[in-house]
Every structure is written in C-alpha cells, then in structure tokens.
Design a protein around this motif. Sequence first.
Motif, PDB file in Angstrom:
ATOM      1  N   PHE A 258     -12.065  10.425  55.285  1.00 48.12           N
ATOM      2  CA  PHE A 258     -13.057   9.466  54.782  1.00 48.12           C
ATOM      3  C   PHE A 258     -12.410   8.522  53.781  1.00 48.12           C
ATOM      4  N   MET A 259     -12.754   7.243  53.891  1.00 47.60           N
ATOM      5  CA  MET A 259     -12.249   6.253  52.932  1.00 47.60           C
ATOM      6  C   MET A 259     -12.993   6.374  51.616  1.00 47.60           C
ATOM      7  N   ALA A 260     -14.280   6.718  51.703  1.00 50.67           N
ATOM      8  CA  ALA A 260     -15.102   6.833  50.500  1.00 50.67           C
ATOM      9  C   ALA A 260     -16.327   7.682  50.809  1.00 50.67           C
ATOM     10  N   ILE A 261     -16.899   8.245  49.738  1.00 53.18           N
ATOM     11  CA  ILE A 261     -18.157   8.994  49.845  1.00 53.18           C
ATOM     12  C   ILE A 261     -18.997   8.640  48.624  1.00 53.18           C
ATOM     13  N   GLY A 262     -20.223   8.216  48.879  1.00 57.49           N
ATOM     14  CA  GLY A 262     -21.192   7.993  47.810  1.00 57.49           C
ATOM     15  C   GLY A 262     -22.224   9.098  47.884  1.00 57.49           C
ATOM     16  N   THR A 263     -22.547   9.686  46.754  1.00 54.90           N
ATOM     17  CA  THR A 263     -23.468  10.822  46.741  1.00 54.90           C
ATOM     18  C   THR A 263     -24.587  10.577  45.739  1.00 54.90           C
ATOM     19  N   PHE A 264     -25.812  10.809  46.192  1.00 51.93           N
ATOM     20  CA  PHE A 264     -26.982  10.742  45.330  1.00 51.93           C
ATOM     21  C   PHE A 264     -27.547  12.142  45.169  1.00 51.93           C
ATOM     22  N   TYR A 265     -27.781  12.564  43.933  1.00 55.43           N
ATOM     23  CA  TYR A 265     -28.452  13.831  43.647  1.00 55.43           C
ATOM     24  C   TYR A 265     -29.879  13.474  43.255  1.00 55.43           C
ATOM     25  N   ILE A 266     -30.838  13.961  44.045  1.00 55.24           N
ATOM     26  CA  ILE A 266     -32.237  13.584  43.852  1.00 55.24           C
ATOM     27  C   ILE A 266     -33.112  14.827  43.728  1.00 55.24           C
ATOM     28  N   LYS A 267     -34.307  14.621  43.174  1.00 57.83           N
ATOM     29  CA  LYS A 267     -35.245  15.731  42.975  1.00 57.83           C
ATOM     30  C   LYS A 267     -36.067  16.013  44.220  1.00 57.83           C
ATOM     31  N   SER A 268     -36.445  14.972  44.947  1.00 52.98           N
ATOM     32  CA  SER A 268     -37.376  15.130  46.063  1.00 52.98           C
ATOM     33  C   SER A 268     -36.925  14.327  47.272  1.00 52.98           C
ATOM     34  N   LEU A 269     -36.814  14.993  48.422  1.00 54.44           N
ATOM     35  CA  LEU A 269     -36.434  14.305  49.646  1.00 54.44           C
ATOM     36  C   LEU A 269     -37.530  13.340  50.082  1.00 54.44           C
ATOM     37  N   SER A 270     -38.780  13.741  49.977  1.00 50.68           N
ATOM     38  CA  SER A 270     -39.872  12.853  50.399  1.00 50.68           C
ATOM     39  C   SER A 270     -39.928  11.603  49.517  1.00 50.68           C
ATOM     40  N   ASP A 271     -39.689  11.752  48.210  1.00 49.06           N
ATOM     41  CA  ASP A 271     -39.648  10.583  47.324  1.00 49.06           C
ATOM     42  C   ASP A 271     -38.454   9.693  47.655  1.00 49.06           C
ATOM     43  N   TYR A 272     -37.338  10.296  48.021  1.00 56.48           N
ATOM     44  CA  TYR A 272     -36.157   9.531  48.436  1.00 56.48           C
ATOM     45  C   TYR A 272     -36.479   8.699  49.675  1.00 56.48           C
ATOM     46  N   GLN A 273     -37.067   9.357  50.669  1.00 59.79           N
ATOM     47  CA  GLN A 273     -37.397   8.666  51.913  1.00 59.79           C
ATOM     48  C   GLN A 273     -38.408   7.540  51.670  1.00 59.79           C
ATOM     49  N   ALA A 274     -39.375   7.787  50.794  1.00 64.65           N
ATOM     50  CA  ALA A 274     -40.377   6.765  50.475  1.00 64.65           C
ATOM     51  C   ALA A 274     -39.743   5.578  49.756  1.00 64.65           C
ATOM     52  N   ALA A 275     -38.725   5.810  48.956  1.00 68.06           N
ATOM     53  CA  ALA A 275     -38.051   4.727  48.232  1.00 68.06           C
ATOM     54  C   ALA A 275     -37.110   3.950  49.138  1.00 68.06           C
ATOM     55  N   VAL A 276     -36.442   4.628  50.047  1.00 77.18           N
ATOM     56  CA  VAL A 276     -35.453   3.980  50.905  1.00 77.18           C
ATOM     57  C   VAL A 276     -36.121   3.205  52.049  1.00 77.18           C
ATOM     58  N   ALA A 277     -37.192   3.733  52.612  1.00 71.45           N
ATOM     59  CA  ALA A 277     -37.830   3.115  53.791  1.00 71.45           C
ATOM     60  C   ALA A 277     -38.115   1.623  53.619  1.00 71.45           C
ATOM     61  N   PRO A 278     -38.791   1.187  52.557  1.00 69.08           N
ATOM     62  CA  PRO A 278     -39.074  -0.247  52.445  1.00 69.08           C
ATOM     63  C   PRO A 278     -37.849  -1.088  52.066  1.00 69.08           C
ATOM     64  N   ASN A 279     -36.766  -0.426  51.697  1.00 68.95           N
ATOM     65  CA  ASN A 279     -35.549  -1.133  51.279  1.00 68.95           C
ATOM     66  C   ASN A 279     -34.393  -0.965  52.256  1.00 68.95           C
ATOM     67  N   ARG A 280     -34.654  -0.316  53.371  1.00 62.79           N
ATOM     68  CA  ARG A 280     -33.606  -0.015  54.357  1.00 62.79           C
ATOM     69  C   ARG A 280     -32.891  -1.285  54.814  1.00 62.79           C
ATOM     70  N   ASP A 281     -33.642  -2.349  55.105  1.00 60.06           N
ATOM     71  CA  ASP A 281     -33.010  -3.589  55.578  1.00 60.06           C
ATOM     72  C   ASP A 281     -32.098  -4.201  54.515  1.00 60.06           C
ATOM     73  N   ALA A 282     -32.519  -4.176  53.250  1.00 57.69           N
ATOM     74  CA  ALA A 282     -31.687  -4.719  52.165  1.00 57.69           C
ATOM     75  C   ALA A 282     -30.416  -3.898  51.994  1.00 57.69           C
ATOM     76  N   ILE A 283     -30.541  -2.589  52.120  1.00 58.77           N
ATOM     77  CA  ILE A 283     -29.368  -1.706  51.988  1.00 58.77           C
ATOM     78  C   ILE A 283     -28.382  -1.990  53.118  1.00 58.77           C
ATOM     79  N   ARG A 284     -28.887  -2.041  54.343  1.00 57.96           N
ATOM     80  CA  ARG A 284     -28.010  -2.293  55.491  1.00 57.96           C
ATOM     81  C   ARG A 284     -27.417  -3.701  55.469  1.00 57.96           C
ATOM     82  N   ALA A 285     -28.199  -4.670  55.003  1.00 62.60           N
ATOM     83  CA  ALA A 285     -27.714  -6.057  54.946  1.00 62.60           C
ATOM     84  C   ALA A 285     -26.557  -6.203  53.957  1.00 62.60           C
ATOM     85  N   ASP A 286     -26.461  -5.280  53.011  1.00 55.89           N
ATOM     86  CA  ASP A 286     -25.388  -5.338  52.013  1.00 55.89           C
ATOM     87  C   ASP A 286     -24.077  -4.740  52.531  1.00 55.89           C
ATOM     88  N   PHE A 287     -24.111  -3.962  53.598  1.00 56.29           N
ATOM     89  CA  PHE A 287     -22.898  -3.318  54.124  1.00 56.29           C
ATOM     90  C   PHE A 287     -21.740  -4.296  54.322  1.00 56.29           C
TER      91      PHE A 287
END
Length: 135
Positions: A89-118
């Motif tokens: 692997f060239m790199a690994i980014g890791t997020f430590y979070i409290k709740s998977l459902s809260d993570y999914q709820a936060a990422v879902a509406p921002n998925r396009d912005a995250i992918r557009a930044d790749f």
Amino acid sequence: MKLRLILSFLLLTISFTVFSQEKQNVTIVEKGLIKVSVMYPYAEGKTFNMEYYETKHMPMVARFLGSNLVKYTIEKGMASGIPNQPLPFMAIGTFYIKSLSDYQAAVAPNRDAIRADFPNYTNITPVILVSEVIK
C-alpha cells in the motif's frame, strides 16, 4: 564530582518531564470503537500526493464526521513485510469512530464530494475495510 552528579540528576529530571508530557497527548484507541481503513494499493504508474491528502482531504472528511470521530491517522507505506517484495500500500488513512451508523449517515450525503476530491491527490481506487477494535 558533586557538580557532575547534580547536572546528571537535572538532565534526568528534565528528560523525564519532557517524555511524560509527550505521552499525555497520545489518544488511546478503545476497545469497541469502529475503525475505517482506507487503503491505497501500490501499483506501477500510480501516484499519491501525501501533502494534499494530509492537509486537505483527510481534514475535509474529518469535518464531515464531526463528533463521531475520535481520531484519525495517516500512514505512508515504506516497504513490504517480506524483503524484495513490492510495497502493498502507498498509503492508509484510518478513522476511529464511535458509531458505524453515524459514520454512514455522515458520509452518504458527502460521498460525491469525497470521491470528487480523489483526483487532487491520487489515481488509485482505494480499498476500504470497516472493522471493530478488539484490543
């Protein structure tokens, strides 16, 4: 001789104080947290801009996660665990979070912005692993 002893003791005291203060800033990763690992596999011709990833991309995603985020880490691949083998692997980014459902709820509406930044930092399609911290 007495001066050397005093100076040695003083140096030891200062060193102990500095090192004990550094450890206080370390965030302990607790059992039961969710770990989201975003891994960027190495391949010939692939690129990764670590500076952009560290200063722009990861802070952006961290803002989306809000108070659910405990901490995040960034790792730069250096070598394979087996001599003379390619870097996995060239790199690994890791997020430590409290709740998977809260993570999914936060990422879902921002998925396009995250992918557009790749394209701003890589031409690699990441592999994502969601896991639970056991120890």
